[in-house]
Design a protein around this motif. Structure first.
Motif, mmCIF file in Angstrom:
data_model
loop_
_atom_site.group_PDB
_atom_site.id
_atom_site.type_symbol
_atom_site.label_atom_id
_atom_site.label_comp_id
_atom_site.label_asym_id
_atom_site.label_seq_id
_atom_site.Cartn_x
_atom_site.Cartn_y
_atom_site.Cartn_z
ATOM 1 N N SER A 28 0.812 -1.210 0.000
ATOM 2 C CA SER A 28 0.000 0.000 0.000
ATOM 3 C C SER A 28 0.849 1.265 0.000
ATOM 4 O O SER A 28 0.340 2.359 -0.242
ATOM 5 N N SER A 29 2.141 1.123 0.228
ATOM 6 C CA SER A 29 3.032 2.285 0.254
ATOM 7 C C SER A 29 3.641 2.594 -1.099
ATOM 8 O O SER A 29 4.385 3.568 -1.230
ATOM 9 N N TYR A 30 3.339 1.783 -2.082
ATOM 10 C CA TYR A 30 3.951 1.939 -3.402
ATOM 11 C C TYR A 30 2.890 1.943 -4.503
ATOM 12 O O TYR A 30 1.806 1.387 -4.340
ATOM 13 N N ARG A 51 -0.425 4.080 -4.777
ATOM 14 C CA ARG A 51 -0.163 3.940 -3.348
ATOM 15 C C ARG A 51 -1.193 4.730 -2.550
ATOM 16 O O ARG A 51 -1.815 5.655 -3.055
#
Length: 122
Positions: A28-30, A51
Motif C-alpha cells: 500500500s506504500s507503493y 499507493r
C-alpha cells in the motif's frame, strides 16, 4: 522483492488470477503495476493501483476484462484476468514504484519482479 505467480495455459474465454507477493515491503506504500511482454513486442502497461489512495488504471485493451486489486494484509497485488484472448499471451510482470507521476510508464518503476507466463490458446 516481488514474486509473481499464477500464470499458465488457458483456453480463450477462460480466466486466470496472477499474484504478486512483496516481501519486506508494504504494497500500500507503493504504486504497483502489471505489465506484459508478448514475443517480439515491447513491454506494455496492463494495470496499476496507486499507493495509499488506491486509484486504479487499466490499459484500454484489458478494460472490462481484467481487475487489479490489493490485499494489504497479505502484502499482495492481484490481477484477475477474465475473458482471456489469444492476444493476451505474454509474460506478465509486476513492478513497484516509490512514487511515479504516471503509473503507465515503465521508467517510473523502481523494481521489477520476475515474470510469469500466460498462454491463451484459441
Amino acid at each position: 522483492q516481488l514474486q509473481a505467480s499464477g500464470g499458465g495455459l488457458v483456453q480463450a474465454g477462460g480466466s486466470l488470477r496472477l499474484s504478486c507477493a512483496a516481501s519486506g515491503r508494504t504494497v500500500s506504500s507503493y504504486d504497483m503495476g502489471w505489465f506484459r511482454q508478448a514475443p517480439g513486442k515491447e513491454r506494455e502497461f496492463v494495470a496499476a493501483i496507486s499507493r495509499r489512495v488506491g486509484s486504479i488504471y487499466y490499459a484500454e485493451s484489458v478494460k472490462g476484462r481484467f481487475t487489479i486489486s490489493r490485499d494489504n494484509a497479505k502484502n499482495t497485488v492481484y490481477l484477475q484476468m477474465n475473458s482471456l484472448k489469444p492476444e493476451d499471451t505474454a509474460v506478465y510482470y509486476c513492478a513497484f514504484a516509490y512514487s511515479t507521476y504516471d503509473v503507465t510508464r515503465i521508467p517510473g518503476y523502481d523494481y521489477w519482479g520476475q515474470g510469469t507466463l500466460v498462454t491463451v490458446s484459441s
